[in-house]
Write a protein that holds these residues in place. Structure first.
Motif, mmCIF file in Angstrom:
data_model
loop_
_atom_site.group_PDB
_atom_site.id
_atom_site.type_symbol
_atom_site.label_atom_id
_atom_site.label_comp_id
_atom_site.label_asym_id
_atom_site.label_seq_id
_atom_site.Cartn_x
_atom_site.Cartn_y
_atom_site.Cartn_z
ATOM 1 N N ASN A 155 89.718 121.029 49.089
ATOM 2 C CA ASN A 155 88.890 120.136 48.280
ATOM 3 C C ASN A 155 88.986 120.577 46.827
ATOM 4 O OD1 ASN A 155 87.767 118.656 50.515
ATOM 5 N ND2 ASN A 155 86.486 120.437 50.943
ATOM 6 N N LEU A 156 89.261 119.647 45.926
ATOM 7 C CA LEU A 156 89.365 119.954 44.500
ATOM 8 C C LEU A 156 88.384 119.104 43.721
ATOM 9 C CD1 LEU A 156 93.259 119.952 44.048
ATOM 10 C CD2 LEU A 156 91.783 121.950 44.322
ATOM 11 N N SER A 157 87.816 119.676 42.659
ATOM 12 C CA SER A 157 86.947 118.916 41.778
ATOM 13 C C SER A 157 87.181 119.358 40.339
ATOM 14 C CB SER A 157 85.472 119.111 42.165
ATOM 15 O OG SER A 157 85.095 120.470 42.071
ATOM 16 N N GLY A 158 86.681 118.573 39.395
ATOM 17 C CA GLY A 158 86.836 118.912 37.993
ATOM 18 C C GLY A 158 88.277 118.882 37.523
ATOM 19 N N LEU A 159 88.643 119.839 36.682
ATOM 20 C CA LEU A 159 89.992 119.897 36.109
ATOM 21 C C LEU A 159 91.096 119.953 37.170
ATOM 22 C CD1 LEU A 159 91.962 120.169 33.715
ATOM 23 C CD2 LEU A 159 91.517 122.638 33.766
ATOM 24 N N PRO A 160 90.997 120.842 38.187
ATOM 25 C CA PRO A 160 92.061 120.879 39.193
ATOM 26 C C PRO A 160 92.249 119.540 39.910
ATOM 27 C CG PRO A 160 90.733 122.861 39.326
ATOM 28 C CD PRO A 160 90.005 121.930 38.407
ATOM 29 N N ALA A 161 91.145 118.813 40.154
ATOM 30 C CA ALA A 161 91.248 117.510 40.811
ATOM 31 C C ALA A 161 91.987 116.513 39.934
ATOM 32 C CB ALA A 161 89.858 116.975 41.155
ATOM 33 N N ARG A 162 91.722 116.533 38.645
ATOM 34 C CA ARG A 162 92.401 115.596 37.742
ATOM 35 C C ARG A 162 93.876 115.944 37.609
ATOM 36 N NH1 ARG A 162 91.575 111.428 33.954
ATOM 37 N NH2 ARG A 162 89.610 111.207 35.056
ATOM 38 N N VAL A 163 94.188 117.232 37.478
ATOM 39 C CA VAL A 163 95.589 117.644 37.416
ATOM 40 C C VAL A 163 96.325 117.179 38.671
ATOM 41 C CG1 VAL A 163 97.169 119.598 37.352
ATOM 42 C CG2 VAL A 163 95.111 119.624 35.940
ATOM 43 N N PHE A 164 95.717 117.446 39.833
ATOM 44 C CA PHE A 164 96.344 117.035 41.087
ATOM 45 C C PHE A 164 96.579 115.536 41.117
ATOM 46 C CE2 PHE A 164 95.770 114.990 45.173
ATOM 47 C CZ PHE A 164 96.873 115.500 45.861
ATOM 48 N N GLN A 165 95.586 114.735 40.754
ATOM 49 C CA GLN A 165 95.718 113.286 40.844
ATOM 50 C C GLN A 165 96.831 112.756 39.942
ATOM 51 O OE1 GLN A 165 91.839 111.018 41.102
ATOM 52 N NE2 GLN A 165 91.023 113.095 40.828
ATOM 53 N N HIS A 166 96.913 113.299 38.742
ATOM 54 C CA HIS A 166 97.983 112.876 37.828
ATOM 55 C C HIS A 166 99.351 113.215 38.422
ATOM 56 C CE1 HIS A 166 99.540 112.164 33.589
ATOM 57 N NE2 HIS A 166 100.590 112.697 34.207
ATOM 58 N N GLU A 167 99.479 114.427 38.948
ATOM 59 C CA GLU A 167 100.757 114.841 39.526
ATOM 60 C C GLU A 167 101.067 114.075 40.815
ATOM 61 O OE1 GLU A 167 101.149 117.080 36.309
ATOM 62 O OE2 GLU A 167 102.661 116.570 37.787
ATOM 63 N N PHE A 168 100.049 113.823 41.618
ATOM 64 C CA PHE A 168 100.255 113.063 42.849
ATOM 65 C C PHE A 168 100.733 111.651 42.525
ATOM 66 C CE2 PHE A 168 98.898 110.421 46.429
ATOM 67 C CZ PHE A 168 99.455 111.113 47.489
ATOM 68 N N ASP A 169 100.190 111.058 41.475
ATOM 69 C CA ASP A 169 100.673 109.744 41.038
ATOM 70 C C ASP A 169 102.170 109.788 40.757
ATOM 71 O OD1 ASP A 169 98.444 108.174 41.283
ATOM 72 O OD2 ASP A 169 97.935 108.148 39.152
ATOM 73 N N HIS A 170 102.629 110.842 40.095
ATOM 74 C CA HIS A 170 104.065 110.977 39.835
ATOM 75 C C HIS A 170 104.859 110.971 41.135
ATOM 76 C CE1 HIS A 170 104.622 111.426 35.550
ATOM 77 N NE2 HIS A 170 103.643 112.315 35.474
ATOM 78 N N LEU A 171 104.335 111.600 42.168
ATOM 79 C CA LEU A 171 105.046 111.650 43.448
ATOM 80 C C LEU A 171 105.083 110.290 44.132
ATOM 81 C CD1 LEU A 171 103.821 115.066 44.921
ATOM 82 C CD2 LEU A 171 105.741 114.585 43.380
ATOM 83 N N GLN A 172 104.205 109.379 43.700
ATOM 84 C CA GLN A 172 104.194 108.018 44.231
ATOM 85 C C GLN A 172 104.916 107.033 43.304
ATOM 86 O OE1 GLN A 172 102.858 108.185 47.333
ATOM 87 N NE2 GLN A 172 102.570 110.292 46.653
ATOM 88 N N GLY A 173 105.517 107.552 42.237
ATOM 89 C CA GLY A 173 106.195 106.670 41.280
ATOM 90 C C GLY A 173 105.238 105.934 40.371
ATOM 91 N N THR A 174 104.003 106.397 40.296
ATOM 92 C CA THR A 174 102.987 105.784 39.444
ATOM 93 C C THR A 174 102.847 106.609 38.168
ATOM 94 O OG1 THR A 174 101.759 104.911 41.330
ATOM 95 C CG2 THR A 174 100.544 105.158 39.276
ATOM 96 N N LEU A 175 102.808 105.930 37.016
ATOM 97 C CA LEU A 175 102.676 106.604 35.725
ATOM 98 C C LEU A 175 101.281 106.391 35.173
ATOM 99 C CD1 LEU A 175 106.166 105.656 34.259
ATOM 100 C CD2 LEU A 175 105.509 107.711 35.559
#
Length: 275
Positions: free
Chosen positions: A204-224
């Motif tokens: 489970n991630l929250s705060g800064l680590p959660a946002r970093v993860f979400q941005h990077e996960f979007d990249h893995l889905q081809g989402t910018l």
């Protein structure tokens, strides 16, 4: 609204051990946390807040199923050092990213090289497609300094759950140099992934680590990140995106594979979504 980070080292739990590459004691400094990963930087301004404690659960399991997804071949994981950041509108950023099934020395070397370019470009996280390798892999270090903090490696990450609370931050991306704009994302996420050895875990991630993860996960889905901006916010960086498109054409001699002025709204999951 600009991003301000106050993540203290005590928030990085020792239960992270299965997914961390230790290089030094945890840093107590928060000055480096004004940088945002592959989302290159967040800038501190008016609103400062204390990030909530990351809650972590780890389950070391190896029975991970790849279902019907495409598995990366050795050729897909081949690379030459030094790695370089791929910038918009390079089609690599929109390509399918394959699952990793081989956890060997080559993968470890790739992770080392990703951390190296991440630090050199002043970030705290990076996804594999951003260095031209279309596989499901991301790295980050919330402290953002080589030799400080702890390095986190996520292989084949998947989202199980995300919070209803949505937070707006001024976000940037190494693949969009010099561009920053507001993006809404859930405040916390629950994910499962594999570590560098292939062991499965949940976190489970929250705060800064959660946002970093979400941005990077979007990249893995081809989402910018601009795919998640409102039309009003997107208009504010329209000219900057056109500059990157012209830069791509000048560098490659080919027409830009996508153009902001003819862009059709991409369908992305509301808030964040599951994979």
């Amino acid at each position: 609204m600009a991003f301000a980070s106050c993540l203290h080292s005590s928030y990085l739990s020792n239960t992270f051990l299965p997914i961390l590459r230790h290089r030094s004691a945890l840093s107590t400094s928060t000055s480096h946390l004004h940088r945002f990963c592959s989302p290159s930087r967040f800038f501190s301004s008016a609103n400062r807040f204390r990030l909530p404690l990351m809650q972590v659960q780890v389950q070391a399991k190896r029975g991970f199923s790849f279902k019907e997804e495409v598995i990366a071949s050795p050729a897909d994981l081949s690379f030459e050092a030094p790695l370089k950041i791929v910038e918009y509108p390079d089609p690599i950023l929109r390509a399918k990213n394959k699952l990793i099934s081989t956890f060997d020395d080559n993968l470890k070397k790739l992770v080392d090289e990703m951390f190296d370019v991440m630090y050199k470009t002043d970030g705290i996280g990076l996804s594999a497609p951003q260095v031209g390798i279309n596989v499901q892999l991301m790295v980050f270090n919330p402290v953002g300094e080589r030799g400080e903090g702890e390095e986190i490696v996520l292989v084949n990450p998947r989202v199980n759950k995300y919070s209803k609370k949505i937070v707006l931050f001024n976000e940037g991306c190494l693949s969009f140099p010099g561009i920053y704009a507001d993006v809404e994302r859930p405040e916390s996420v629950k994910i499962d992934a594999r570590d560098i050895t292939g062991a499965r875990f949940m976190i489970n991630l929250s705060g800064l680590p959660a946002r970093v993860f979400q941005h990077e996960f979007d990249h893995l889905q081809g989402t910018l990140f601009f795919d998640r901006m409102t039309e009003e916010v997107l208009d504010s960086i329209h000219a900057n995106l056109q500059d990157l498109e012209r830069k791509y054409e000048d560098r490659t001699g080919f027409p830009s594979p996508e153009r902001i002025e003819t862009r059709k709204r991409r369908k992305v999951a509301a808030g964040f979504g599951k994979s």
